[in-house]
Design a protein around this motif. Structure first.
Motif, PDB file in Angstrom:
ATOM      1  N   TYR A   1      -6.829  -2.849  -9.408  1.00  0.00           N
ATOM      2  CA  TYR A   1      -6.686  -4.293  -9.242  1.00  0.00           C
ATOM      3  C   TYR A   1      -6.499  -4.970 -10.602  1.00  0.00           C
ATOM      4  O   TYR A   1      -5.679  -5.879 -10.755  1.00  0.00           O
ATOM      5  CB  TYR A   1      -7.922  -4.858  -8.531  1.00  0.00           C
TER       6      TYR A   1
ATOM      7  N   ALA B   1     -15.840  -3.824  -3.592  1.00  0.00           N
ATOM      8  CA  ALA B   1     -15.806  -2.908  -4.743  1.00  0.00           C
ATOM      9  C   ALA B   1     -15.145  -3.580  -5.944  1.00  0.00           C
ATOM     10  O   ALA B   1     -15.569  -3.378  -7.095  1.00  0.00           O
ATOM     11  CB  ALA B   1     -15.068  -1.626  -4.367  1.00  0.00           C
ATOM     12  N   ILE B   2     -14.108  -4.368  -5.703  1.00  0.00           N
ATOM     13  CA  ILE B   2     -13.446  -5.074  -6.796  1.00  0.00           C
ATOM     14  C   ILE B   2     -14.393  -6.103  -7.414  1.00  0.00           C
ATOM     15  O   ILE B   2     -14.483  -6.238  -8.647  1.00  0.00           O
ATOM     16  CB  ILE B   2     -12.151  -5.736  -6.289  1.00  0.00           C
TER      17      ILE B   2
ATOM     18  N   ALA C   1     -10.563   0.383  -7.134  1.00  0.00           N
ATOM     19  CA  ALA C   1     -10.866  -0.959  -7.637  1.00  0.00           C
ATOM     20  C   ALA C   1     -10.265  -1.190  -9.016  1.00  0.00           C
ATOM     21  O   ALA C   1      -9.828  -2.308  -9.336  1.00  0.00           O
ATOM     22  CB  ALA C   1     -12.385  -1.165  -7.665  1.00  0.00           C
TER      23      ALA C   1
ATOM     24  N   GLU D   1     -10.188  -4.969   4.929  1.00  0.00           N
ATOM     25  CA  GLU D   1     -10.245  -4.701   3.495  1.00  0.00           C
ATOM     26  C   GLU D   1     -11.518  -5.240   2.856  1.00  0.00           C
ATOM     27  O   GLU D   1     -11.581  -5.428   1.637  1.00  0.00           O
ATOM     28  CB  GLU D   1      -9.024  -5.319   2.809  1.00  0.00           C
TER      29      GLU D   1
ATOM     30  N   ARG E   1     -14.512  -3.816   2.424  1.00  0.00           N
ATOM     31  CA  ARG E   1     -15.152  -2.870   1.497  1.00  0.00           C
ATOM     32  C   ARG E   1     -14.406  -2.802   0.172  1.00  0.00           C
ATOM     33  O   ARG E   1     -15.009  -2.717  -0.905  1.00  0.00           O
ATOM     34  CB  ARG E   1     -15.229  -1.482   2.132  1.00  0.00           C
ATOM     35  N   GLN E   2     -13.066  -2.822   0.227  1.00  0.00           N
ATOM     36  CA  GLN E   2     -12.292  -2.752  -0.999  1.00  0.00           C
ATOM     37  C   GLN E   2     -12.513  -4.005  -1.855  1.00  0.00           C
ATOM     38  O   GLN E   2     -12.618  -3.916  -3.081  1.00  0.00           O
ATOM     39  CB  GLN E   2     -10.810  -2.598  -0.654  1.00  0.00           C
ATOM     40  N   TRP E   3     -12.573  -5.168  -1.197  1.00  0.00           N
ATOM     41  CA  TRP E   3     -12.797  -6.391  -1.963  1.00  0.00           C
ATOM     42  C   TRP E   3     -14.192  -6.411  -2.584  1.00  0.00           C
ATOM     43  O   TRP E   3     -14.367  -6.874  -3.708  1.00  0.00           O
ATOM     44  CB  TRP E   3     -12.589  -7.599  -1.073  1.00  0.00           C
TER      45      TRP E   3
ATOM     46  N   LEU F   1      -4.784  -4.767  -0.719  1.00  0.00           N
ATOM     47  CA  LEU F   1      -5.669  -4.463  -1.832  1.00  0.00           C
ATOM     48  C   LEU F   1      -5.520  -3.001  -2.228  1.00  0.00           C
ATOM     49  O   LEU F   1      -5.251  -2.140  -1.381  1.00  0.00           O
ATOM     50  CB  LEU F   1      -7.114  -4.757  -1.447  1.00  0.00           C
TER      51      LEU F   1
ATOM     52  N   GLN G   1      -6.504   0.851  -3.280  1.00  0.00           N
ATOM     53  CA  GLN G   1      -7.545   1.766  -2.822  1.00  0.00           C
ATOM     54  C   GLN G   1      -8.589   2.005  -3.905  1.00  0.00           C
ATOM     55  O   GLN G   1      -9.747   2.276  -3.599  1.00  0.00           O
ATOM     56  CB  GLN G   1      -6.911   3.102  -2.390  1.00  0.00           C
TER      57      GLN G   1
ATOM     58  N   LYS H   1       0.802  -1.226   0.000  1.00  0.00           N
ATOM     59  CA  LYS H   1       0.000   0.000   0.000  1.00  0.00           C
ATOM     60  C   LYS H   1       0.834   1.275   0.000  1.00  0.00           C
ATOM     61  O   LYS H   1       0.462   2.257  -0.643  1.00  0.00           O
ATOM     62  CB  LYS H   1      -0.938  -0.017   1.208  1.00  0.00           C
TER      63      LYS H   1
END
Length: 545
Positions: free
Chosen positions: A323, A353-354, A320, A347, A349-351, A316, A318, A247
């Protein structure tokens, strides 16, 4: 079957393509090159590793060969992507083409770039920030620029280059051909295309936000503090070159150092490295002098290293969309690749979004139930704040492991709103005698300052303890004492009729000592004969014979 010979390129280009074994165009090249040679503006998108560089570079070079006075500008978001485009252009031109180039990026000396610009190059590859610097210096002239290429446009907008791009386009003539490429097509890219492109031809190969079929993805749910141990296990089980994405810039250096201590050949790369060192790291990585590259998203776009077999997302991204670019560093040009993601509860929420980006209709993965949902929140305690040295860790975990001050009652009440029967603070029915006994024990163990008197001992024993405990403590005033009207505060004031020895000091007086000033603004209260006495009209004592 279509070949590059069918496009009618100049002999210089065809011979160079034969030398580097370019025979059959990729789908994005087969659709883009004919439209670009016909003079159309193009808005293209394709998966990473599909040959977008040759799709826009070859028609631009053909146009420059046909028009001896025209020039081209190619903008990229990062230095690494720009260096790769410049190397590809030199391969396509071959030797003896006569077309000069200039590489204008940040991190390199202005003197070297000024020398390239004085040679009047016809192809300029650069980043928006440094291009704007040369525009402000007056060292760049775009009067003859007829072709403009924007590669990885979405990344440039994410990095905040919107204003710089607008200033650059103001310097370029309206009579131009613009080619805009991006791996993803969000709304801001479409808005930008309507602003700078004229009736563009839309080209999309393989769809946006699509992962290559020859890429195998592995996902692991790992707590943050256990990620490194799992990483070492995975590195031992995976062979070939690897890119580990983290990160922060500091995390790259720290992880590379830790991996080297554990016996791995690892190097770090991030945006704060000098350009010379970044180029050296990429060169050594291409030459396979080390097999693990720890990086931030600075190399997530455009880096083309064919032998990369594994991409590990330690953290992950920030955004999406990043990725897709990260895992696109492997499985390029038809090769097989593997991608591994470590996902911590923080993480979630980030996953999610991905997953929504890859497949908007996809259902939540049952393996990650509890933190992959949209309305899920990571578990926190203490309002998400840490104490002492554990504050940074506590921002994600609550109280953390700090060694600073203990949580206050207000913070502690956040854990449970109902009073605990085992907590004497919340027990309103505690026995007074038990409380008295605890206080006596505490006072007995507390060392006294100086010699203890009988009154001091009596106040902390027997019935006098309750009265002493109930007596309110005196609170020191935070500000200076000021006399109220009609109230005698006992503060002595300066009296001009009294000698200096009887005047109150500044420390105990309500106001500073009033000064009798002379011409030099010094107090004139010294006795005649002293060194501080400065009244020139006063008689001086005569010296004894």
């Amino acid at each position: 079957m279509q070949t590059f010979q069918d496009f009618g390129f100049n002999k210089t280009l065809t011979s160079a393509l034969d030398a580097i074994n370019f025979s059959e165009p990729t789908p994005i090249q087969a659709q883009t090159i004919p439209l670009a040679l016909a003079g159309h503006d193009i808005l293209g998108s394709a998966q990473t590793g599909t040959g977008k560089t040759a799709a826009f570079a070859l028609p631009v070079l053909q146009k420059l060969i046909e028009n001896d006075t025209a020039s081209a500008l190619i903008l990229t978001p990062t230095r690494e992507l720009g260096k790769q485009i410049m190397d590809n252009i030199h391969q396509f031109l071959g030797k003896g083409s006569g077309i000069r180039t200039a590489f204008i990026i940040g991190g390199e000396s202005y003197g070297k770039q000024m020398a390239q610009l004085r040679a009047r190059p016809r192809i300029i590859v650069g980043t928006p920030g440094r291009i704007n610097d040369h525009i402000n210096r007056g060292s760049l002239d775009f009067d003859m620029t007829r072709y403009v290429v924007l590669d990885e446009t979405d990344r440039m907008l994410d990095m905040g280059f919107t204003d710089q791009l607008e200033r650059i386009f103001k310097q370029i003539p309206e009579d131009r051909q613009t080619l805009m490429f991006s791996a993803t097509m969000p709304k801001n890219i479409l808005d930008m295309s309507r602003k700078y492109l004229k009736s563009p031809k839309r080209i999309e190969v393989g769809g946006s936000n699509v992962i290559a079929d020859n890429l195998v993805q592995d996902i692991m749910r790992v707590p943050e503090e256990q990620k490194y141990d799992e990483l070492v296990i995975e590195l031992a089980a995976r062979y070939g070159t690897k890119i580990i994405f983290v990160k922060t810039k500091f995390a790259t250096e720290r992880m590379a150092k830790r991996l080297r201590a554990d016996g791995y050949a690892a190097e770090a790369i991030h945006g704060d490295l000098k350009q010379a060192k970044r180029s050296r790291v990429i060169k050594d990585f291409r030459a396979q002098k080390f097999d693990i590259l720890v990086a931030t998203d600075v190399v997530a776009r455009g880096l083309d290293v064919p032998h990369v077999e594994h991409v590990i997302n330690y953290n992950l991204p920030q955004v999406a969309e990043d990725y897709i670019h990260r895992i696109g560093r492997t499985a390029r040009a038809g090769a097989k690749g593997h991608a591994l993601c470590f996902i911590s509860p923080q993480e979630g929420r980030q996953w999610h979004a991905i997953m929504q980006l890859l497949d908007p209709d996809a259902k939540p993965d049952p393996r990650f139930a509890g933190f992959s949902g949209k309305n899920n929140k990571s578990k926190r305690r203490g309002g998400g704040k840490g104490y002492g040295k554990g504050q940074a860790k506590g921002q994600a975990k609550g109280q953390g492991k700090g060694k600073g001050h203990r949580p206050t009652d207000k913070t502690a009440s956040h854990y449970s709103k109902t009073p605990s029967n085992n907590n004497p603070r919340n027990d309103n029915n505690a026995n007074d005698s038990q409380t008295k006994k605890q206080a006596q024990t505490k006072a007995h163990n507390k060392p006294a300052r100086g010699k203890a008197t009988s009154r001091h001992t009596d106040d902390l024993n027997g019935a006098n303890y309750a009265a002493a405990a109930a007596k309110p403590k005196k609170v020191k005033s935070s500000g200076p004492r000021r006399a109220k009207s009609g109230v005698n505060t006992g503060v002595k004031k300066f009296d001009p009729d009294q000698p200096l020895s009887r005047q109150p000091s500044k420390k105990h007086s309500g106001k500073p000592v009033r000064k009798h000033t002379n011409a030099k603004n010094k107090p004139n209260i010294s006795k005649p004969g002293s060194r501080k006495f400065n009244n020139s009209n006063a008689p001086r004592p005569r010296k004894k014979a």
